[in-house]
Design a protein around this motif. Sequence first.
Motif, PDB file in Angstrom:
ATOM      1  N   GLY A 185       0.781  -1.226   0.000  1.00  0.00           N
ATOM      2  CA  GLY A 185       0.000   0.000   0.000  1.00  0.00           C
ATOM      3  C   GLY A 185       0.808   1.269   0.000  1.00  0.00           C
ATOM      4  O   GLY A 185       0.281   2.342   0.332  1.00  0.00           O
ATOM      5  N   ILE A 186       2.098   1.193  -0.383  1.00  0.00           N
ATOM      6  CA  ILE A 186       2.906   2.417  -0.440  1.00  0.00           C
ATOM      7  C   ILE A 186       2.367   3.303  -1.548  1.00  0.00           C
ATOM      8  O   ILE A 186       2.244   2.896  -2.696  1.00  0.00           O
ATOM      9  CB  ILE A 186       4.388   2.077  -0.682  1.00  0.00           C
ATOM     10  CG1 ILE A 186       4.953   1.289   0.498  1.00  0.00           C
ATOM     11  CG2 ILE A 186       5.194   3.344  -0.910  1.00  0.00           C
ATOM     12  CD1 ILE A 186       6.380   0.839   0.302  1.00  0.00           C
ATOM     13  N   GLY A 187       2.057   4.549  -1.203  1.00  0.00           N
ATOM     14  CA  GLY A 187       1.421   5.438  -2.151  1.00  0.00           C
ATOM     15  C   GLY A 187       2.372   6.259  -2.986  1.00  0.00           C
ATOM     16  O   GLY A 187       1.983   6.803  -4.010  1.00  0.00           O
ATOM     17  N   ALA A 188       3.608   6.421  -2.563  1.00  0.00           N
ATOM     18  CA  ALA A 188       4.559   7.264  -3.281  1.00  0.00           C
ATOM     19  C   ALA A 188       5.967   6.869  -2.839  1.00  0.00           C
ATOM     20  O   ALA A 188       6.158   5.921  -2.073  1.00  0.00           O
ATOM     21  CB  ALA A 188       4.294   8.738  -3.000  1.00  0.00           C
ATOM     22  N   ARG A 189       6.961   7.606  -3.342  1.00  0.00           N
ATOM     23  CA  ARG A 189       8.338   7.255  -3.035  1.00  0.00           C
ATOM     24  C   ARG A 189       8.623   7.405  -1.545  1.00  0.00           C
ATOM     25  O   ARG A 189       8.192   8.365  -0.903  1.00  0.00           O
ATOM     26  CB  ARG A 189       9.314   8.115  -3.857  1.00  0.00           C
ATOM     27  CG  ARG A 189       9.257   9.585  -3.580  1.00  0.00           C
ATOM     28  CD  ARG A 189      10.089  10.380  -4.573  1.00  0.00           C
ATOM     29  NE  ARG A 189      11.485  10.025  -4.530  1.00  0.00           N
ATOM     30  CZ  ARG A 189      12.376  10.602  -3.724  1.00  0.00           C
ATOM     31  NH1 ARG A 189      11.998  11.529  -2.873  1.00  0.00           N
ATOM     32  NH2 ARG A 189      13.635  10.243  -3.767  1.00  0.00           N
ATOM     33  N   PRO A 190       9.351   6.450  -0.956  1.00  0.00           N
ATOM     34  CA  PRO A 190       9.689   6.532   0.467  1.00  0.00           C
ATOM     35  C   PRO A 190      10.858   7.480   0.698  1.00  0.00           C
ATOM     36  O   PRO A 190      11.516   7.932  -0.245  1.00  0.00           O
ATOM     37  CB  PRO A 190      10.070   5.098   0.813  1.00  0.00           C
ATOM     38  CG  PRO A 190      10.624   4.550  -0.470  1.00  0.00           C
ATOM     39  CD  PRO A 190       9.823   5.215  -1.575  1.00  0.00           C
ATOM     40  N   ALA A 191      11.108   7.782   1.974  1.00  0.00           N
ATOM     41  CA  ALA A 191      12.255   8.594   2.368  1.00  0.00           C
ATOM     42  C   ALA A 191      13.291   7.684   3.009  1.00  0.00           C
ATOM     43  O   ALA A 191      12.988   6.973   3.973  1.00  0.00           O
ATOM     44  CB  ALA A 191      11.829   9.677   3.346  1.00  0.00           C
ATOM     45  N   ALA A 192      14.502   7.683   2.478  1.00  0.00           N
ATOM     46  CA  ALA A 192      15.586   6.854   3.002  1.00  0.00           C
ATOM     47  C   ALA A 192      16.691   7.756   3.533  1.00  0.00           C
ATOM     48  O   ALA A 192      16.985   8.802   2.953  1.00  0.00           O
ATOM     49  CB  ALA A 192      16.140   5.947   1.901  1.00  0.00           C
ATOM     50  N   ILE A 193      17.309   7.336   4.636  1.00  0.00           N
ATOM     51  CA  ILE A 193      18.371   8.132   5.233  1.00  0.00           C
ATOM     52  C   ILE A 193      19.489   7.226   5.713  1.00  0.00           C
ATOM     53  O   ILE A 193      19.248   6.167   6.298  1.00  0.00           O
ATOM     54  CB  ILE A 193      17.835   8.998   6.399  1.00  0.00           C
ATOM     55  CG1 ILE A 193      18.957   9.882   6.968  1.00  0.00           C
ATOM     56  CG2 ILE A 193      17.173   8.147   7.477  1.00  0.00           C
ATOM     57  CD1 ILE A 193      18.461  10.937   7.935  1.00  0.00           C
ATOM     58  N   ALA A 194      20.724   7.628   5.427  1.00  0.00           N
ATOM     59  CA  ALA A 194      21.915   6.953   5.935  1.00  0.00           C
ATOM     60  C   ALA A 194      22.385   7.705   7.173  1.00  0.00           C
ATOM     61  O   ALA A 194      22.672   8.909   7.106  1.00  0.00           O
ATOM     62  CB  ALA A 194      23.012   6.923   4.873  1.00  0.00           C
ATOM     63  N   LEU A 195      22.449   7.019   8.302  1.00  0.00           N
ATOM     64  CA  LEU A 195      22.818   7.634   9.566  1.00  0.00           C
ATOM     65  C   LEU A 195      24.318   7.505   9.816  1.00  0.00           C
ATOM     66  O   LEU A 195      24.978   6.620   9.258  1.00  0.00           O
ATOM     67  CB  LEU A 195      22.028   6.979  10.700  1.00  0.00           C
ATOM     68  CG  LEU A 195      20.502   7.077  10.540  1.00  0.00           C
ATOM     69  CD1 LEU A 195      19.799   6.170  11.539  1.00  0.00           C
ATOM     70  CD2 LEU A 195      20.039   8.509  10.695  1.00  0.00           C
TER      71      LEU A 195
END
Length: 373
Positions: A185-195
């Motif tokens: 059900g993902i509606g759009a591009r996700p946000a990814a972050i490198a910590l």
Amino acid sequence: MRRRPAGPRGASVTGGRAAEECHGIATGAADGEWLTRGKDGRLTLYAPTGGGLLRWTETTVGGPEWSGPRFVPVAGLTHLTVVQGANTYVHFLGRRERPGPDGGRNVDIVHAVQYQTGLAFSDWRSLGSPHRDPEKAGPPVAPSATVAPDGTVHVFLRGEHGGLALRREAPNGTWRAWENLGGGGIGARPAAIALTDGRIEVCAAAETGVLVWRQPAPGGDFTGPRGFSLRPVPGTVAALETGPGRATFFWTDAESGGAAAWRAGGWPVALGGTPAGRPYAVLRTSLDGYDCVVLACRDRDGAAVLGMGGTENEDAGFWWYALAESCQGAPALALDGRGRVVMALIGTDGRPRVARQEEGDGLALTRWDTLGS
């Protein structure tokens, strides 16, 4: 702290040698970090255009003059995402669409790298696609990406059945196969972050709320998704490291229509504002000795908006200022080689504009400079 930014006082900058093609007009804003700072301290701005992308580069550290645009051809490019690693290499992830046999279409994700400010790109390499049938992939979206501290690139895309698909580099530089991380059900591009602790986290708006995937250890497999009963507007989620190994996610709340900040383990904090349905540009910097978050977005009327508040101190208030400059897509934020905040946007005429932090207290912006074509 003086918080009110100066209004735009548009001027023009010629920007050096013209592109190898006949115009320097962008078709919109790229996704991700499309304003980057190289190892030499100079900023570079990237934007998609017909048949490829355009690049403008500061001629000296801190500007104000820029060279460009330089045209980089990429046939069939429909969406562009730009990300930068800690080693300052700039990575380009694009969605490419080309005619296929029998009147169909071939869709894949392509990747290229620029290793140094102003130099040529590497060859574009196809990463394939997690979708066997492009017709069932849903509406086309830009890939999401981030670069781990060890320099390995991680590419995320809405996969089969609306879940999350991942393709990433191995430590030896080869690419692993597409992985299915689950979810739906993902509606759009996700946000990814490198910590900075070496791990990667991903947050996506879904039909059921918010889904979060995490790496327990650097380079490891992802756990999740873990679901949260929250309601961000799909396509608005952005991520910023606000503490050692700790991410804050920013989005537009579907109920209030205002911005919100959220960290796992707590409740979203309302930040106000009236942003449009696009991701935020996010930046962490020091203003008047205070650790601050700076956000930029496009409001519902199409104008660029700047916001700021204390890092992980959202309850103390967040301040928003309309800049009376219309833009396409989401703006971009970066620190220039002198440590000043720089905001960039793509105007409705397809031309990039930049404004810098003025000298003095707080965050006031200089006039907007239109980069030449």
